[in-house]
Design an enzyme around this catalytic site. Sequence first.
Site, mmCIF file in Angstrom:
data_model
loop_
_atom_site.group_PDB
_atom_site.id
_atom_site.type_symbol
_atom_site.label_atom_id
_atom_site.label_comp_id
_atom_site.label_asym_id
_atom_site.label_seq_id
_atom_site.Cartn_x
_atom_site.Cartn_y
_atom_site.Cartn_z
ATOM 1 N N SER A 21 0.823 -1.204 0.000
ATOM 2 C CA SER A 21 0.000 0.000 0.000
ATOM 3 C C SER A 21 0.859 1.257 0.000
ATOM 4 O O SER A 21 1.869 1.335 0.687
ATOM 5 C CB SER A 21 -0.894 -0.010 1.237
ATOM 6 N N LYS A 45 -3.929 2.055 -2.158
ATOM 7 C CA LYS A 45 -3.540 3.233 -1.371
ATOM 8 C C LYS A 45 -4.419 3.326 -0.123
ATOM 9 O O LYS A 45 -5.631 3.165 -0.211
ATOM 10 C CB LYS A 45 -3.716 4.469 -2.258
ATOM 11 N N LEU A 73 -0.910 9.893 4.367
ATOM 12 C CA LEU A 73 -2.196 9.288 3.987
ATOM 13 C C LEU A 73 -2.999 10.133 3.000
ATOM 14 O O LEU A 73 -4.214 10.263 3.130
ATOM 15 C CB LEU A 73 -3.051 9.013 5.232
ATOM 16 N N CYS A 131 -2.288 4.742 12.804
ATOM 17 C CA CYS A 131 -2.944 6.051 12.726
ATOM 18 C C CYS A 131 -3.181 6.580 14.137
ATOM 19 O O CYS A 131 -3.452 5.807 15.051
ATOM 20 C CB CYS A 131 -4.305 5.933 12.032
ATOM 21 N N LYS A 166 -2.371 -4.579 9.756
ATOM 22 C CA LYS A 166 -1.014 -4.178 9.369
ATOM 23 C C LYS A 166 -0.349 -3.451 10.534
ATOM 24 O O LYS A 166 -0.793 -2.386 10.951
ATOM 25 C CB LYS A 166 -1.029 -3.290 8.115
ATOM 26 N N ASN A 193 4.914 -2.015 8.796
ATOM 27 C CA ASN A 193 4.766 -0.680 8.246
ATOM 28 C C ASN A 193 6.147 -0.005 8.358
ATOM 29 O O ASN A 193 7.107 -0.641 8.784
ATOM 30 C CB ASN A 193 3.699 0.075 9.055
ATOM 31 N N GLY A 218 12.555 0.478 2.237
ATOM 32 C CA GLY A 218 13.641 0.127 1.334
ATOM 33 C C GLY A 218 14.514 -0.965 1.941
ATOM 34 O O GLY A 218 14.288 -1.402 3.077
#
Lengths: 304, 243
Positions: A21, A45, A73, A131, A166, A193, A218
Amino acid sequence: MTDLSVTLCGLHLDNPVIPASGTFGFGQEFAQWYDINILGSLSCKGTTEAPRFGNPTPRIAETPGGMLNAVGLQNPGVEAVAAHELPELAKIFRKPVLANVGGFSLEEYARNCEKLSACPNVGILEVNISCPNVHAGGKNFGSDPEGAAAVTRAVKAVTDKPVVMKLSPNVTDIAAIARACEEAGADGICLINTLLGMRIDLKTRRPILANRTGGLSGPAVFPVALRMVWDVYEAVKIPIIGCGGVSSAEDVCEMMMAGATAVEVGAANLKDPFACKRIIEALPDVCRQLGADKLSSLTGSAHS
Amino acid sequence: MKQVQMTLTEKTPLTADVWQLRFAGDTSPITHPGQFVNLELPGRFLRRPISVCDWDEETLTLLVRVAGKGTAELCQAQPGTVFDLLSGLGNGFDLDECTGTPILIGGGIGVAPLYGLARRMAQNGKAPTVALGFNTAADVFYLKEFTDLGCHVFLSTVDGSLGAPGFVTELVAKTECDYCFVCGPGPMLRAVLALPQLTGGQISFEERMGCGFGACVGCTMETKNGPRRVCKDGPVFRKEEIL
């Protein structure tokens, strides 16, 4: 002929490779580079109730072996995603997708999941719990087992589709949070995440990112993600999607050996738009070298 | 939009920190002046987005300002080095939309994409008026290249060491032009947008990018039409879209 297929939360995937995502939009940009139907699935997304612009720019910075993002977001809101983005995606991608869902309250998570769950091409709800909870002083839902479990219960109450939580890696004990999600009824766990990080511009003596901090992704985060997938595999019975720094077919196999059933590819897509295609095409050869007729047999195989 | 391998064939220093790099290879993805390429550097995770200065069937010209370690490594590369590029990115300038008398306004390294535009306008028989702004005489480049196209060139330097003293925006009033093609630093773009003489125009923006092809939305800017990605919906935006 190597069998690359895996079963994730009851869903048959042709292969375990899923763009993560936030690195793949709603598929449209990548469909201009290659036929995305070769993917196992794709994670859309992250979607919130209200449309969001996200954070001010600059919101991208380079790091050794990766990058920071503080996009924040940005998304067109759940109504637009359900009415426009997902139907448009269905025209170019014929497989079920993961709808990635955000929220700033338990009620918002539930409303967003209910709406996205009703979309026919949504196969799995992937719930982003990194979040801030506006009702708890902005503390992230995913930062403790209770918050993570509360979101899981709120979402499970409104959908019959599989729910994958997640997880944020910015915690002391990710296995405890995964266990709390499992006990609250989660059908799977996706991790990790991004890791919180920052960079400073030497000339201006100010943080490069306007948001000051951003999420690190990465190849730099791959060993961290791998270790966490290992720990969570030891802690839960539900399937795991391994995510974090995956850039090659070898990385996919390593993630699966640590315990992943499927694997998400994130930042690699941004550097190389063909990353997922390249990985999928390399998987049969790597499996042959490993003596694996079925790729799915690798899952958890590093645990004795 | 295409991934291509291009060979560095020639490099020329233009100033203390700006280099002209020429590459050989497939230039077919480039369709408009003002588009950019996203160039991969060995050992660096993110590609470097660099605007196309000029191109023909088999040659690509980039002007690169050394802004950090990545661009320094690029400018130190030896001819013969092969680079991986995502080419033909972004929308670029659209000449067909120009409704008035055009002026090309460039500041610093922002001058680069205006050259390819000017050359195409000259080829169409109408070499445009050009206003170029630099900090000092030592920073000036491509003055002769624009003049050779037949352009009427106005030049300014902030310290007055060459051309008119002051900012490039102050040169616009010396012309009868009312439509601009602009590229340069943020404050310059703002100053150009505020000029009442220019009733229309196209402005090329710059932003830190993750992917360069619209996927990560890292480079989004707010416009009158909502959030727009500098890399994919831009980098060139219409004057009337800008907030």
